[in-house]
Write a protein that holds these residues in place. Sequence first.
Motif, mmCIF file in Angstrom:
data_model
loop_
_atom_site.group_PDB
_atom_site.id
_atom_site.type_symbol
_atom_site.label_atom_id
_atom_site.label_comp_id
_atom_site.label_asym_id
_atom_site.label_seq_id
_atom_site.Cartn_x
_atom_site.Cartn_y
_atom_site.Cartn_z
ATOM 1 N N ARG A 21 0.851 -1.177 0.000
ATOM 2 C CA ARG A 21 0.000 0.000 0.000
ATOM 3 C C ARG A 21 0.892 1.233 0.000
ATOM 4 N N ASN A 36 3.009 6.223 4.143
ATOM 5 C CA ASN A 36 2.521 7.532 4.582
ATOM 6 C C ASN A 36 3.568 8.637 4.670
ATOM 7 N N ASN A 37 4.829 8.307 4.932
ATOM 8 C CA ASN A 37 5.824 9.330 5.269
ATOM 9 C C ASN A 37 6.658 9.777 4.072
ATOM 10 N N ARG A 89 8.436 7.587 -0.724
ATOM 11 C CA ARG A 89 7.680 7.488 0.518
ATOM 12 C C ARG A 89 8.173 6.285 1.306
ATOM 13 N N GLU A 139 7.337 3.998 5.295
ATOM 14 C CA GLU A 139 6.559 3.837 6.521
ATOM 15 C C GLU A 139 7.008 2.562 7.218
ATOM 16 N N THR A 170 5.549 -0.075 10.165
ATOM 17 C CA THR A 170 4.473 -0.502 11.051
ATOM 18 C C THR A 170 5.010 -1.644 11.906
#
Length: 166
Positions: free
Chosen positions: A10, A13-14, A80, A82, A84
């Motif tokens: 996906r 986000n960053n 980008r 991210e 998790t």
Amino acid sequence: MATGEGTRLRPPNNSLNERAIGWWRVQWLTLTVVVAGILAVLGALIAPARAWLLIPAAALAVLGLACTALIPVWWFRVHRWEVTEEAVYVRTGFFWQEWRIAPMSRIQTVDTVRGPLEQLFRLSTVIVTTASSKGAVRIGGLDHELAAELAERLTRITQATPGDAT
């Protein structure tokens, strides 16, 4: 698209640190100056080859300056990342965009690297090595303090994640 472990690909986000634009611009400018400069010096020194060396030198200088101005801004918009609890997500590229995920259970090592230009811009690259034949996942253009915190966080998460990272 899902991996075998249920982690989904996906959009991360960053974004990177804005100083990465300057870092990339210096890299492009250095490449442009070196290549166009060599051609220009050779064209100045070798009279019979002057035209076919100076014209490409000028064309490369113009093209290189355009790339220096435009490509880093485009890269900044595309790159980008991210992290998790399940995976590291990275999207990089220019014309050919690459999306990569590294599930925590596959991470073998986490490193930070700061080359001379990165140090000048107070940036770092986090390198996440996995058992993948594709190679390590790299997150370049991070603030050096954020990169250190990210490496520490990844180390904690991978130690707590079951699996053998192979």
